[in-house]
Design a protein around this motif. Structure first.
Motif, PDB file in Angstrom:
ATOM      1  N   MET A 209       0.830  -1.206   0.000  1.00 34.94           N
ATOM      2  CA  MET A 209       0.000   0.000   0.000  1.00 34.94           C
ATOM      3  C   MET A 209       0.857   1.246   0.000  1.00 34.94           C
ATOM      4  O   MET A 209       1.872   1.293   0.699  1.00 34.94           O
ATOM      5  CB  MET A 209      -0.869  -0.035   1.267  1.00 34.94           C
ATOM      6  N   ALA A 210       0.467   2.259  -0.755  1.00 32.61           N
ATOM      7  CA  ALA A 210       1.169   3.545  -0.723  1.00 32.61           C
ATOM      8  C   ALA A 210       0.165   4.687  -0.814  1.00 32.61           C
ATOM      9  O   ALA A 210      -0.877   4.561  -1.463  1.00 32.61           O
ATOM     10  CB  ALA A 210       2.162   3.637  -1.877  1.00 32.61           C
ATOM     11  N   ARG A 211       0.498   5.780  -0.138  1.00 32.49           N
ATOM     12  CA  ARG A 211      -0.344   6.967  -0.153  1.00 32.49           C
ATOM     13  C   ARG A 211       0.519   8.222  -0.224  1.00 32.49           C
ATOM     14  O   ARG A 211       1.686   8.200   0.154  1.00 32.49           O
ATOM     15  CB  ARG A 211      -1.207   7.049   1.119  1.00 32.49           C
ATOM     16  N   CYS A 212      -0.094   9.317  -0.697  1.00 32.54           N
ATOM     17  CA  CYS A 212       0.568  10.629  -0.756  1.00 32.54           C
ATOM     18  C   CYS A 212       0.037  11.528   0.352  1.00 32.54           C
ATOM     19  O   CYS A 212      -1.159  11.487   0.670  1.00 32.54           O
ATOM     20  CB  CYS A 212       0.220  11.325  -2.067  1.00 32.54           C
ATOM     21  N   PHE A 213       0.912  12.361   0.875  1.00 35.70           N
ATOM     22  CA  PHE A 213       0.515  13.326   1.905  1.00 35.70           C
ATOM     23  C   PHE A 213       1.249  14.638   1.660  1.00 35.70           C
ATOM     24  O   PHE A 213       2.387  14.630   1.195  1.00 35.70           O
ATOM     25  CB  PHE A 213       0.895  12.818   3.300  1.00 35.70           C
ATOM     26  N   PHE A 214       0.615  15.745   2.013  1.00 34.12           N
ATOM     27  CA  PHE A 214       1.315  17.024   2.034  1.00 34.12           C
ATOM     28  C   PHE A 214       1.610  17.382   3.483  1.00 34.12           C
ATOM     29  O   PHE A 214       0.782  17.151   4.365  1.00 34.12           O
ATOM     30  CB  PHE A 214       0.456  18.118   1.401  1.00 34.12           C
TER      31      PHE A 214
END
Ligand code: MF3
Ligand code: CO
Length: 255
Positions: free
Chosen positions: A107-112
């Motif tokens: 699983m991978a996700r983007c965050f600011f």
């Protein structure tokens, strides 16, 4: 590729996915200015342990960490480091693969950090997520692998972004990487037929500029050639007669 026909195996993989997704739910507390990517990795190591998950990254081809943390123009495989410290407006990609009783979820996700750098950066992340969703929608029995690839590519390129060619999604099961390789570009109607019981990890990697990337001197971290921003999201999906089942999104929340 694994063909999961047996309910026990499916349940283990689903548990891996749900536990991993539950860790990502709490991640906001570590995506903060001043924290190093090494500290983020340590936090994940602790979380995996407390949920009974085993890292599939640590020890893989000599990799020493449980996460890949990639910042801004780093696309994937960012090696956690005490010298990489989050700054406000950074775009952070976190990728984790872990197993529960021998079955993997990736699983991978983007965050600011705090807030997006720009409207374009925000759009980049939105389109990465949208392309993942479009790809997942094609993960139904009877379709072909190329239907997924083409759906991802179309969503990305229709929005003016680039699709990274040098890395791909993959089958998943007892191992993190299984057959087949799942390209993020290609032609609908081509490739192997998708069948009930297949498990795949879809992971579009997209860029604001050119899709050309290179591996940096640490031998892992992948960056864009033109230093443009990159986004990467990943889900582990099980193909069922009822359609795609996304193992790495919380049952209760659909994300
Ligand atoms: N989870 C990633 C993938 O989807 C990265 C694996 S590379 C590793 O392929 F060595 F860091 F594990
Ligand atoms: Co993967």
């Amino acid at each position: 590729m694994i063909l999961i026909k047996n309910k026990m195996a499916f349940t283990k993989m689903e548990t891996a996915g749900q536990l991993l997704a539950s860790i990502f739910e709490d991640i906001k507390i570590v995506i903060t200015p001043g924290i190093s990517t090494y500290e983020i990795d340590s936090w994940f190591a602790q979380q995996l342990k407390s949920k009974g998950l085993t890292s599939e990254m640590k020890g893989y081809a000599g990799y020493k960490y449980v996460t890949c943390v990639s910042l801004n123009d780093e696309v994937v495989h960012g090696v956690p480091s005490k010298h990489k410290v989050l700054q406000s407006k950074d775009l952070v990609k976190i990728d984790v693969c872990a197993s529960w009783k021998g079955y993997c979820a990736d699983m991978a996700r983007c965050f600011f950090v705090d807030e997006p750098t720009s409207a374009q950066a925000e759009k980049l992340v939105m389109i990465a997520q949208a392309s993942l969703d479009k790809g997942i929608a094609q993960a139904v029995p009877g379709n072909r692998l190329g239907d997924i690839s083409a759906a991802i590519q179309k969503e990305v390129e229709n929005n003016g972004f680039g699709v990274v060619r040098d890395f791909a999604g993959h089958g998943i099961g007892k191992s993190m990487h299984e057959e087949p390789e799942l390209l993020n570009y290609g032609f609908a109607g081509q490739g192997p037929v998708l069948r009930e019981g297949m498990a795949i990890a879809l992971e579009p990697m997209i860029t604001v500029g050119s899709y050309e990337v290179y591996v940096t001197e640490d031998e892992w971290t992948v960056k864009t050639e033109d230093k443009s921003l990159a986004a990467h999201v990943e889900d582990t999906v099980f193909i069922t007669a009822q359609g795609p089942k996304i193992l790495t999104r919380l049952e209760s929340k659909g994300r």
